[in-house]
Scaffold this active site. Sequence first.
Site, PDB file in Angstrom:
ATOM      1  N   CYS A 109      -0.688   5.666  21.012  1.00  0.00           N
ATOM      2  CA  CYS A 109      -1.463   6.834  20.575  1.00  0.00           C
ATOM      3  C   CYS A 109      -2.825   6.785  21.240  1.00  0.00           C
ATOM      4  CB  CYS A 109      -1.632   6.794  19.055  1.00  0.00           C
ATOM      5  SG  CYS A 109      -2.523   8.212  18.383  1.00  0.00           S
ATOM      6  N   CYS A 113      -8.344   6.083  16.441  1.00  0.00           N
ATOM      7  CA  CYS A 113      -8.958   5.928  15.114  1.00  0.00           C
ATOM      8  C   CYS A 113      -9.231   4.439  14.873  1.00  0.00           C
ATOM      9  CB  CYS A 113      -8.039   6.479  14.021  1.00  0.00           C
ATOM     10  SG  CYS A 113      -7.687   8.238  14.229  1.00  0.00           S
ATOM     11  N   CYS A 116      -6.866   2.201  12.607  1.00  0.00           N
ATOM     12  CA  CYS A 116      -5.412   2.372  12.720  1.00  0.00           C
ATOM     13  C   CYS A 116      -4.814   1.419  13.751  1.00  0.00           C
ATOM     14  CB  CYS A 116      -5.090   3.816  13.089  1.00  0.00           C
ATOM     15  SG  CYS A 116      -3.334   4.107  13.320  1.00  0.00           S
TER      16      CYS A 116
HETATM   17  N1  SAH Z   1      -1.766  10.976  14.208  1.00  0.00           N
HETATM   18  C1  SAH Z   1      -1.367  11.603  12.996  1.00  0.00           C
HETATM   19  C2  SAH Z   1      -0.154  11.005  12.318  1.00  0.00           C
HETATM   20  C3  SAH Z   1       0.012   9.517  12.302  1.00  0.00           C
HETATM   21  S1  SAH Z   1      -1.048   8.537  11.287  1.00  0.00           S
HETATM   22  C4  SAH Z   1      -2.524  11.703  12.053  1.00  0.00           C
HETATM   23  O1  SAH Z   1      -3.601  11.237  12.393  1.00  0.00           O
HETATM   24  O2  SAH Z   1      -2.378  12.299  10.997  1.00  0.00           O
HETATM   25  C5  SAH Z   1      -0.516   8.803   9.641  1.00  0.00           C
HETATM   26  C6  SAH Z   1      -1.614   8.565   8.609  1.00  0.00           C
HETATM   27  O3  SAH Z   1      -1.807   7.172   8.319  1.00  0.00           O
HETATM   28  C7  SAH Z   1      -2.957   9.087   9.057  1.00  0.00           C
HETATM   29  O4  SAH Z   1      -3.584   9.734   7.996  1.00  0.00           O
HETATM   30  C8  SAH Z   1      -3.669   7.788   9.418  1.00  0.00           C
HETATM   31  O5  SAH Z   1      -5.051   7.962   9.428  1.00  0.00           O
HETATM   32  C9  SAH Z   1      -3.179   6.858   8.339  1.00  0.00           C
HETATM   33  N2  SAH Z   1      -3.340   5.431   8.608  1.00  0.00           N
HETATM   34  C10 SAH Z   1      -3.437   4.784   9.782  1.00  0.00           C
HETATM   35  N3  SAH Z   1      -3.568   3.461   9.605  1.00  0.00           N
HETATM   36  C11 SAH Z   1      -3.550   3.242   8.278  1.00  0.00           C
HETATM   37  C12 SAH Z   1      -3.648   2.078   7.453  1.00  0.00           C
HETATM   38  N4  SAH Z   1      -3.771   0.871   7.986  1.00  0.00           N
HETATM   39  N5  SAH Z   1      -3.581   2.242   6.121  1.00  0.00           N
HETATM   40  C13 SAH Z   1      -3.427   3.466   5.568  1.00  0.00           C
HETATM   41  N6  SAH Z   1      -3.325   4.594   6.284  1.00  0.00           N
HETATM   42  C14 SAH Z   1      -3.405   4.490   7.624  1.00  0.00           C
END
Ligand code: SAH
Length: 337
Positions: A109, A113, A116
């Site tokens: 990706c 973020c 993430c």
């Molecule tokens: N790119 C898309 C979909 C994938 S991420 C998006 O940003 O919506 C799916 C969700 O999980 C997003 O809200 C992301 O911010 C969240 N996420 C990522 N890592 C995480 C973690 N370690 N714990 C909880 N949520 C997380």
Amino acid sequence: MQNIYNYDYQELENKLIELGEKKYRTRQIWEWLYQKKVSSFKEMTNLGKDLISKLEENFTFPNIKILKKQESKLTNKYLFELFDGNFIEAVLMRHDYGLSICVSSQVGCNMGCAFCESGRLKKVRNLEAGEIISQIILVSNDINERISSVVIMGIGEPFDNYDNIIKFVKIINNSYGLAIGARHITISTCGIIPKIKEFMILPLQVNLAISLHATNNELRKQIMPISNAYPLDDLVNVLKEYIAKTNRRVTIEYVMLNNVNDSNKNALELAHLLKGMNVYVNLIPYNETSHLEFKRSDNINNFYDTLKKCGINVTVRREFGGNIDAACGQLRAKEVK
Ligand code: SAH
């Protein structure tokens, strides 16, 4: 030659006509693909030898396999290997209302973020529509049960792979396809505004979820670089437009990061930002990962109460996968260093 799951109904029909076949064959083939979920053309026994050979000459079956599976009571997490050796993940969840699956949309990706795990691997490539469908079919075959809802919240940013995602949605929604109701399909995006605008004029009743995770642009830029390109206020404005146009409620995802975005002041700011909008806020307890320093918030209950008092629809996400590394990208990260 193309993976047969990359064709939507109309495209397959056109291709079959081009090959000198009758239209009704499309429906028969789709029944084998999506209802009986076979894994080769040879198994399509009502088509006749000639057509089967023709299919074998013109299409391929996807070369994707389940490499690893981690099970817990309510969740199965799957690691897949793709034809080119790349890895993706999907998570199956058991709810009272049925089975739902969270699928990946890209290998890696590019959204970056900060909290993430998925983004630690930059985007290698987009997944094709058929590769996203295969995640559902392989898991459904593995458990021998029907999956009734789909969330596109696995690895990847779906709106950075827009065309394939829309095709994927149309195929799984089609009554000859997996027949998954549009209201049982959710696309989650970090907020790519031009694509939200395209999406809102499509005649699809699919749910939209926005990963907001911050209450002002300064904070959002620190944890979500996409906010440099598409600032928070613009995002909120486009959501207002979306809601007005589609009359559909938008889900706001808000991952609770300790001492980052979880103060009561943040809650008030969020309530102010979303005031009067047809949204519902889903607070996500952060899944900690060993590679990143973020911690799970210890202020979730207060944050929830503050939003509630301000009249915001809010829930705290039930946790499914914490004990099996089911947070975005975690299984893959453990497997592939
Ligand atoms: N790119 C898309 C979909 C994938 S991420 C998006 O940003 O919506 C799916 C969700 O999980 C997003 O809200 C992301 O911010 C969240 N996420 C990522 N890592 C995480 C973690 N370690 N714990 C909880 N949520 C997380």
